[in-house]
Design an enzyme around this catalytic site. Structure first.
Site, PDB file in Angstrom:
ATOM      1  N   ASN A  45      -5.853  -0.941  -3.815  1.00 28.69           N
ATOM      2  CA  ASN A  45      -4.758  -1.426  -4.664  1.00 28.69           C
ATOM      3  C   ASN A  45      -4.847  -2.937  -4.861  1.00 28.69           C
ATOM      4  O   ASN A  45      -4.577  -3.439  -5.953  1.00 28.69           O
ATOM      5  CB  ASN A  45      -3.397  -1.025  -4.090  1.00 28.69           C
ATOM      6  N   GLY A  93      -7.834  -1.619   0.748  1.00 28.22           N
ATOM      7  CA  GLY A  93      -7.559  -2.608  -0.294  1.00 28.22           C
ATOM      8  C   GLY A  93      -7.933  -2.181  -1.699  1.00 28.22           C
ATOM      9  O   GLY A  93      -8.199  -3.033  -2.552  1.00 28.22           O
ATOM     10  N   LYS A 121       8.244 -10.081  16.147  1.00 23.96           N
ATOM     11  CA  LYS A 121       8.077 -10.044  14.693  1.00 23.96           C
ATOM     12  C   LYS A 121       8.623 -11.329  14.082  1.00 23.96           C
ATOM     13  O   LYS A 121       8.051 -11.885  13.157  1.00 23.96           O
ATOM     14  CB  LYS A 121       8.834  -8.830  14.129  1.00 23.96           C
ATOM     15  N   HIS A 133       4.117   3.283  -2.806  1.00 21.66           N
ATOM     16  CA  HIS A 133       4.097   4.395  -1.851  1.00 21.66           C
ATOM     17  C   HIS A 133       3.595   5.658  -2.550  1.00 21.66           C
ATOM     18  O   HIS A 133       4.041   5.969  -3.653  1.00 21.66           O
ATOM     19  CB  HIS A 133       5.512   4.618  -1.289  1.00 21.66           C
ATOM     20  N   MET A 148       0.755  -1.857   6.815  1.00 24.70           N
ATOM     21  CA  MET A 148       1.270  -0.811   7.699  1.00 24.70           C
ATOM     22  C   MET A 148       2.286  -1.322   8.726  1.00 24.70           C
ATOM     23  O   MET A 148       2.316  -0.858   9.857  1.00 24.70           O
ATOM     24  CB  MET A 148       0.085  -0.128   8.417  1.00 24.70           C
ATOM     25  N   ARG A 149       3.121  -2.278   8.321  1.00 19.40           N
ATOM     26  CA  ARG A 149       4.148  -2.778   9.229  1.00 19.40           C
ATOM     27  C   ARG A 149       5.484  -2.815   8.498  1.00 19.40           C
ATOM     28  O   ARG A 149       5.521  -2.935   7.276  1.00 19.40           O
ATOM     29  CB  ARG A 149       3.832  -4.205   9.692  1.00 19.40           C
TER      30      ARG A 149
HETATM   31  C1  GRF Z   1      -1.863   3.443  -0.822  1.00 21.03           C
HETATM   32  O1  GRF Z   1      -1.890   4.843  -0.964  1.00 21.03           O
HETATM   33  C2  GRF Z   1      -0.463   2.912  -0.887  1.00 21.03           C
HETATM   34  O2  GRF Z   1       0.369   3.665  -1.717  1.00 21.03           O
HETATM   35  C3  GRF Z   1       0.003   3.039   0.542  1.00 21.03           C
HETATM   36  O3  GRF Z   1      -1.132   2.703   1.292  1.00 21.03           O
HETATM   37  C4  GRF Z   1      -2.312   3.038   0.569  1.00 21.03           C
HETATM   38  C5  GRF Z   1      -3.190   1.816   0.549  1.00 21.03           C
HETATM   39  O4  GRF Z   1      -4.453   2.090   0.030  1.00 21.03           O
HETATM   40  N1  GRF Z   1       1.140   2.203   0.789  1.00 21.03           N
HETATM   41  P1  GRF Z   1      -5.470   0.922  -0.303  1.00 21.03           P
HETATM   42  O5  GRF Z   1      -5.690   0.118   0.976  1.00 21.03           O
HETATM   43  O6  GRF Z   1      -4.870   0.082  -1.380  1.00 21.03           O
HETATM   44  O7  GRF Z   1      -6.723   1.596  -0.739  1.00 21.03           O
END
Ligand code: GRF
Length: 190
Positions: A16, A14, A64, A108, A89-90
């Site tokens: 981000n 988390g 889903k 990404h 992750m889905r």
């Molecule tokens: C990030 O590198 C994002 O680009 C990818 O998953 C990672 C998540 O990292 N989709 P975090 O959980 O935000 O640290």
């Protein structure tokens, strides 16, 4: 001025999510964290910010469609208008894609269409390329295939380790994602 409401979907650390929460003058209010991994660090982060979380176990649903219907209910209860994926992750299914057309965004860690899927920075590192990057894009039915909104290139130096590269990528992500979020919301108001 009343802010538009948004949800963040995440499965992991988390960082981000945290960068979005820490952005000065974020143009939306994050009203919900959706997480598919009980115990993920991002849940503690949400609690720290007083953001309500909805944690679910995908395997406890028959499909889903079934769990996304429940997510949709939660999102509607909270008047959510945007969904920002941050390490979720889905693969997002049709139920949410139909309900939030062009309103689900992902970040990404590569210059898409290069290195889609899991461990994108590892893929770039192992490929021996000297540049990679970060992409923010709309989500569609594919894996990291939706229309690109913004990209930023990142150098890979000969003395980089996976750790130093990952750190550089994260730094760019944490700056770019909240900026793009504000831009998307600002564009809509014009
Ligand atoms: C990030 O590198 C994002 O680009 C990818 O998953 C990672 C998540 O990292 N989709 P975090 O959980 O935000 O640290």
């Amino acid at each position: 001025m009343k802010k538009v409401k948004a949800a963040v979907f995440a499965s992991g650390t988390g960082t981000n999510f945290q960068a979005i929460m820490e952005k000065d003058n974020l143009f939306c209010e994050i009203v919900l964290l959706v997480c598919d991994k009980p115990g993920a660090t991002v849940i503690e982060k949400a609690k720290g910010y007083g953001v309500q979380e909805f944690v679910f176990l995908p395997n406890s649903y028959s499909s889903k469609v079934e769990y996304e219907r429940e997510l949709l209910e939660k999102l509607r209860e909270k008047d959510v208008e945007w969904i920002f994926l941050a390490g979720y992750m889905r693969i997002v299914g049709q139920t949410l894609l139909d309900a939030f057309e062009h309103r689900i965004v992902n970040i990404h860690p590569s210059m898409l269409p290069k290195f889609p899927g899991k461990d994108a920075f590892l893929q770039a590192f192992q490929a021996g390329v000297n540049k990679t990057g970060v992409t923010v894009h709309f989500v569609d039915t594919g894996i990291d295939t939706g229309p690109i909104i913004a990209q930023q290139e990142i150098n890979i130096y000969p003395d980089d380790t996976l750790e130093t590269l990952e750190e550089r990528i994260h730094r760019v992500e944490h700056q770019l994602y909240p900026q793009v979020i504000n831009q998307l919301i600002a564009n809509e108001k014009e």
